[in-house]
Design a protein around this motif. Sequence first.
Motif, PDB file in Angstrom:
ATOM      1  N   HIS A   1      79.523   4.913 -25.341  1.00 24.87           N
ATOM      2  CA  HIS A   1      80.091   4.655 -24.016  1.00 24.87           C
ATOM      3  C   HIS A   1      80.694   5.925 -23.410  1.00 24.87           C
ATOM      4  O   HIS A   1      81.761   5.891 -22.808  1.00 24.87           O
ATOM      5  CB  HIS A   1      81.150   3.554 -24.087  1.00 24.87           C
ATOM      6  CG  HIS A   1      81.082   2.576 -22.953  1.00 24.87           C
ATOM      7  ND1 HIS A   1      81.353   2.919 -21.657  1.00 24.87           N
ATOM      8  CD2 HIS A   1      80.748   1.274 -22.948  1.00 24.87           C
ATOM      9  CE1 HIS A   1      81.203   1.844 -20.899  1.00 24.87           C
ATOM     10  NE2 HIS A   1      80.834   0.829 -21.653  1.00 24.87           N
TER      11      HIS A   1
ATOM     12  N   TRP B   1      78.416  -6.308 -30.838  1.00 30.43           N
ATOM     13  CA  TRP B   1      77.604  -5.133 -31.184  1.00 30.43           C
ATOM     14  C   TRP B   1      78.338  -3.863 -30.812  1.00 30.43           C
ATOM     15  O   TRP B   1      79.424  -3.909 -30.223  1.00 30.43           O
ATOM     16  CB  TRP B   1      76.218  -5.220 -30.578  1.00 30.43           C
ATOM     17  CG  TRP B   1      76.067  -5.321 -29.082  1.00 30.43           C
ATOM     18  CD1 TRP B   1      76.619  -6.269 -28.271  1.00 30.43           C
ATOM     19  CD2 TRP B   1      75.273  -4.484 -28.240  1.00 30.43           C
ATOM     20  NE1 TRP B   1      76.208  -6.070 -26.971  1.00 30.43           N
ATOM     21  CE2 TRP B   1      75.382  -4.990 -26.920  1.00 30.43           C
ATOM     22  CE3 TRP B   1      74.468  -3.360 -28.462  1.00 30.43           C
ATOM     23  CZ2 TRP B   1      74.734  -4.390 -25.823  1.00 30.43           C
ATOM     24  CZ3 TRP B   1      73.819  -2.777 -27.391  1.00 30.43           C
ATOM     25  CH2 TRP B   1      73.956  -3.291 -26.087  1.00 30.43           C
TER      26      TRP B   1
ATOM     27  N   HIS C   1      81.706   2.160 -28.492  1.00 24.96           N
ATOM     28  CA  HIS C   1      82.356   1.017 -27.862  1.00 24.96           C
ATOM     29  C   HIS C   1      82.011  -0.228 -28.668  1.00 24.96           C
ATOM     30  O   HIS C   1      80.855  -0.429 -29.045  1.00 24.96           O
ATOM     31  CB  HIS C   1      81.857   0.890 -26.413  1.00 24.96           C
ATOM     32  CG  HIS C   1      82.231  -0.405 -25.777  1.00 24.96           C
ATOM     33  ND1 HIS C   1      83.534  -0.829 -25.664  1.00 24.96           N
ATOM     34  CD2 HIS C   1      81.465  -1.389 -25.241  1.00 24.96           C
ATOM     35  CE1 HIS C   1      83.547  -2.013 -25.066  1.00 24.96           C
ATOM     36  NE2 HIS C   1      82.313  -2.382 -24.810  1.00 24.96           N
TER      37      HIS C   1
ATOM     38  N   HIS D   1      79.948  -7.349 -17.107  1.00 23.66           N
ATOM     39  CA  HIS D   1      80.529  -7.263 -18.454  1.00 23.66           C
ATOM     40  C   HIS D   1      81.909  -6.652 -18.345  1.00 23.66           C
ATOM     41  O   HIS D   1      82.118  -5.733 -17.561  1.00 23.66           O
ATOM     42  CB  HIS D   1      79.638  -6.393 -19.350  1.00 23.66           C
ATOM     43  CG  HIS D   1      80.295  -5.991 -20.641  1.00 23.66           C
ATOM     44  ND1 HIS D   1      80.784  -6.915 -21.540  1.00 23.66           N
ATOM     45  CD2 HIS D   1      80.560  -4.779 -21.185  1.00 23.66           C
ATOM     46  CE1 HIS D   1      81.322  -6.270 -22.575  1.00 23.66           C
ATOM     47  NE2 HIS D   1      81.197  -4.979 -22.384  1.00 23.66           N
TER      48      HIS D   1
ATOM     49  N   HIS E   1      81.443  -3.607 -28.334  1.00 24.17           N
ATOM     50  CA  HIS E   1      81.149  -4.516 -27.224  1.00 24.17           C
ATOM     51  C   HIS E   1      81.564  -5.955 -27.533  1.00 24.17           C
ATOM     52  O   HIS E   1      81.054  -6.562 -28.474  1.00 24.17           O
ATOM     53  CB  HIS E   1      79.649  -4.446 -26.900  1.00 24.17           C
ATOM     54  CG  HIS E   1      79.222  -5.332 -25.784  1.00 24.17           C
ATOM     55  ND1 HIS E   1      78.524  -4.887 -24.689  1.00 24.17           N
ATOM     56  CD2 HIS E   1      79.397  -6.665 -25.574  1.00 24.17           C
ATOM     57  CE1 HIS E   1      78.292  -5.900 -23.863  1.00 24.17           C
ATOM     58  NE2 HIS E   1      78.810  -6.999 -24.386  1.00 24.17           N
TER      59      HIS E   1
ATOM     60  N   HIS F   1      85.247  -5.241 -20.859  1.00 24.46           N
ATOM     61  CA  HIS F   1      85.633  -4.881 -22.216  1.00 24.46           C
ATOM     62  C   HIS F   1      86.877  -5.637 -22.672  1.00 24.46           C
ATOM     63  O   HIS F   1      87.747  -5.949 -21.871  1.00 24.46           O
ATOM     64  CB  HIS F   1      85.967  -3.388 -22.277  1.00 24.46           C
ATOM     65  CG  HIS F   1      84.791  -2.493 -22.060  1.00 24.46           C
ATOM     66  ND1 HIS F   1      84.853  -1.136 -22.280  1.00 24.46           N
ATOM     67  CD2 HIS F   1      83.527  -2.749 -21.670  1.00 24.46           C
ATOM     68  CE1 HIS F   1      83.668  -0.595 -22.027  1.00 24.46           C
ATOM     69  NE2 HIS F   1      82.845  -1.557 -21.641  1.00 24.46           N
TER      70      HIS F   1
ATOM     71  N   HIS G   1      75.717  -4.405 -16.952  1.00 26.68           N
ATOM     72  CA  HIS G   1      75.221  -3.931 -18.252  1.00 26.68           C
ATOM     73  C   HIS G   1      73.750  -3.528 -18.228  1.00 26.68           C
ATOM     74  O   HIS G   1      73.154  -3.286 -19.277  1.00 26.68           O
ATOM     75  CB  HIS G   1      75.502  -4.941 -19.359  1.00 26.68           C
ATOM     76  CG  HIS G   1      75.826  -4.296 -20.677  1.00 26.68           C
ATOM     77  ND1 HIS G   1      74.864  -3.691 -21.465  1.00 26.68           N
ATOM     78  CD2 HIS G   1      76.998  -4.115 -21.325  1.00 26.68           C
ATOM     79  CE1 HIS G   1      75.448  -3.206 -22.552  1.00 26.68           C
ATOM     80  NE2 HIS G   1      76.740  -3.447 -22.488  1.00 26.68           N
TER      81      HIS G   1
ATOM     82  N   HIS H   1      77.823   0.343 -29.394  1.00 29.16           N
ATOM     83  CA  HIS H   1      76.920   1.314 -28.775  1.00 29.16           C
ATOM     84  C   HIS H   1      77.760   2.409 -28.130  1.00 29.16           C
ATOM     85  O   HIS H   1      78.967   2.253 -27.970  1.00 29.16           O
ATOM     86  CB  HIS H   1      75.993   0.624 -27.765  1.00 29.16           C
ATOM     87  CG  HIS H   1      76.692  -0.038 -26.607  1.00 29.16           C
ATOM     88  ND1 HIS H   1      77.198   0.657 -25.535  1.00 29.16           N
ATOM     89  CD2 HIS H   1      76.972  -1.341 -26.361  1.00 29.16           C
ATOM     90  CE1 HIS H   1      77.751  -0.189 -24.675  1.00 29.16           C
ATOM     91  NE2 HIS H   1      77.639  -1.414 -25.149  1.00 29.16           N
TER      92      HIS H   1
ATOM     93  N   HIS I   1      81.574  -3.584 -15.798  1.00 30.76           N
ATOM     94  CA  HIS I   1      80.378  -2.972 -15.201  1.00 30.76           C
ATOM     95  C   HIS I   1      79.172  -3.879 -15.299  1.00 30.76           C
ATOM     96  O   HIS I   1      79.183  -4.877 -16.030  1.00 30.76           O
ATOM     97  CB  HIS I   1      80.079  -1.627 -15.882  1.00 30.76           C
ATOM     98  CG  HIS I   1      79.941  -1.680 -17.381  1.00 30.76           C
ATOM     99  ND1 HIS I   1      78.754  -1.991 -18.011  1.00 30.76           N
ATOM    100  CD2 HIS I   1      80.845  -1.468 -18.383  1.00 30.76           C
ATOM    101  CE1 HIS I   1      78.933  -1.941 -19.323  1.00 30.76           C
ATOM    102  NE2 HIS I   1      80.209  -1.637 -19.586  1.00 30.76           N
TER     103      HIS I   1
HETATM  104 CU1  C2O Z   1      78.224  -2.943 -23.952  1.00 31.32          CU
HETATM  105 CU2  C2O Z   1      80.859  -1.183 -21.405  1.00 31.32          CU
HETATM  106  O1  C2O Z   1      79.535  -2.054 -22.651  1.00 31.32           O
END
Ligand code: C2O
Length: 512
Positions: A192, A188, A149, A442, A151, A444, A496, A190, A494
Motif C-alpha cells: 500500500h 488478505w 496493508h 473499501h 486488508h 481500512h 479497490h 498486499h 478508496h
Molecule cells: Cu486492499 Cu487500501 O486496500
Amino acid sequence: MNRRFFLTKLAAAAGTLATAKVMAQSHNMGNMSHGHSTDHNAGHHSGHGDMKMDNMDMGEMDCRLLSESALPQNLPLPDLKLLNNTSGQSGYFKASLTAKPVNVQLTPEINTEFWAYNDQIPGPAIEVFEGDTVEITLKNALPQPTTIHWHGLPVPPDQDGNPQDEIAPGETRTYKFTLPENCAGTYWYHPHGHNTVAEQAYRGLAGVFIVKPKQDLLAHIPVQNWLMSDLKLNTSGQIADNNMMDWMNGREGQYVLINGASKPHITLDKATRARLWNACSGRYLDLTLSDADIYLIGTDGGLIEQPHQIESLLLSPGERAEILIVPRKTGQQSLKARAYDRGKMGNPPKETTRDLAFISMKQDSLPTLPKQLHTLANIGKAASVKTLEYTEIMENGKGLSGIQFLINGKKHDLNRVDLTSKVGEVEEWEIFNNSHMDHNFHIHGSQFTIVSHQLDGKTRKPEYICHKDTVNLKPYERVRIKIVQQHKGLRMYHCHILEHETLGMMGQLEVV
Ligand code: C2O
Ligand code: CU
Ligand code: CU
C-alpha cells in the motif's frame, strides 16, 4: 461530463505518476467511449506484428500477449503454503517476509520475473487465531518503497501499512498488532505504498490472512482456499506494463490464477467450505458452478448468521466470501466467471464467460450446521452521517493526466485529511457512484454493515446482515453503510480497482 473523447499525444501521459509505468507511445489512441464494440473479435490477442498504431482500437493494445493456452491447465490446485510461525509461544505469531523480485519458471519456455513475498506466488498464507498477537517483519528487497496493508483486519493505523509509512528499498520494518476477539474471517495482505500499489500487486505481491475462531462450529467440514488473482504476460513471457485501458478500467490480464495456477483442477470429495478471495487488480468475478448447491456462509469480515443459498456470487476486486459447496451430482463441472458488464470505457472487447477451474465433484448432502453460524451484534444508531461521491473526469488530448477518478471532487493527497471521525461513534456513510462505471468502496481498519442500496429510484435493504470492508457500486448506485472506528489515527478509503486507487481515487479519514 464529456464521455466521448479523443486521446492524442499519449506520451504526455507520463507526467503525473512518478513511479507508475505508462505506455510510452506517442500515437493517436482512437476514439474512447463507454460501451462495447460489437464487431470486436476474440482473436485480438494474436498476430498484429505490423499493426498500425494510428487511430487504433484500445482493445488492440493488448495484442502482444501470450495466448491463454500458453500456461499449463488442469493441473491439481496448488495449496497455499503457510507462513512459518517462529514464536513457539501460544497466542503469538511471529514471522518474516521478504518482498523481492524472483524468477519463476512457469513452463520450460516461460521464465517470468515476479515480485513476491518469500519467493512465493501467491505470498505465503498467514493463519492465526482471533486474540493472537502478530509480529511480522518485512524486508523490502524491491527496487521501490513498499508497505504491507492488512486488508480488512482491525489493526491500529500505525501498523496498517499506510502510504505515509513506506519502507525504503533495503530497509526492514516490523508490524505488530493484537487481534481482538471475535474477528475470525477471510482477510488478505498486499502492498500500500504511494502510487505503487497497482504495479506491486500486478507483479505478484499479495497473500491471504486467515483468522480462525477459537471455537470452530464448522470444524467437521473440509476447507479449501481459493485465491483468485490476475496475470498479464506479454509474448516474451514477462509481466506486461499497464496500458491506458488498464489505467482507465482496471487491469485485466489474459489469465486468472487460482492459488497461482491457471485453470487448475479442483477435487471436491464431499460438501466443502471454500474461502474465496478476489485479489485481481480490476477484474470482477461473477462466479457460478453448476450441479452444486451453493450457500454463502461468510463475507469479508467473517461468518454470517445463517447460510444463504445463492445462484451466483459477484466478487469485486478486494472482496472475499466463504461458501459451502454441496455437490448435487458426481461428475465434472467448471467454476465459471460469467460475463459481467462493468461499464468499461474505450471500446473494450465484449465481456465473455470464462472457465476459472475444472472441478471434479462427488455427490453429497448438506452437512449438519449449527442453528446460528455467528451472531452479528447491531452496532446501534448512527450519530452522524458522511457522504462520498465518486466522479470521473476525462479530458481530451491529455493522455493519462486527463483521466481523473475523484472522491468528493478530489484526488488523493498524502497530506490532506478529508474526513474526521471519533473513536467509538457510530456513523452512517452514504457513498454515491456518480459515474458510468462500476467502482467499489473499501475502507481500512473496520468492518461495516450495509444499510441499503439505492439504484434507479429503488431502495433495497440487504437480505442478510454481514460484515464487509469492500462493497461494489453500480453506476449511479448509492450505498449506505454503518461503521464505527476502533482506533485513533489515519485511515484510507478508496476504490479497490487498484489502478483507480493508484490514480488517486482515495481519501483519508482521521480518527480522533
Ligand atoms: Cu486492499 Cu487500501 O486496500
Ligand atoms: Cu484495505
Ligand atoms: Cu474504481
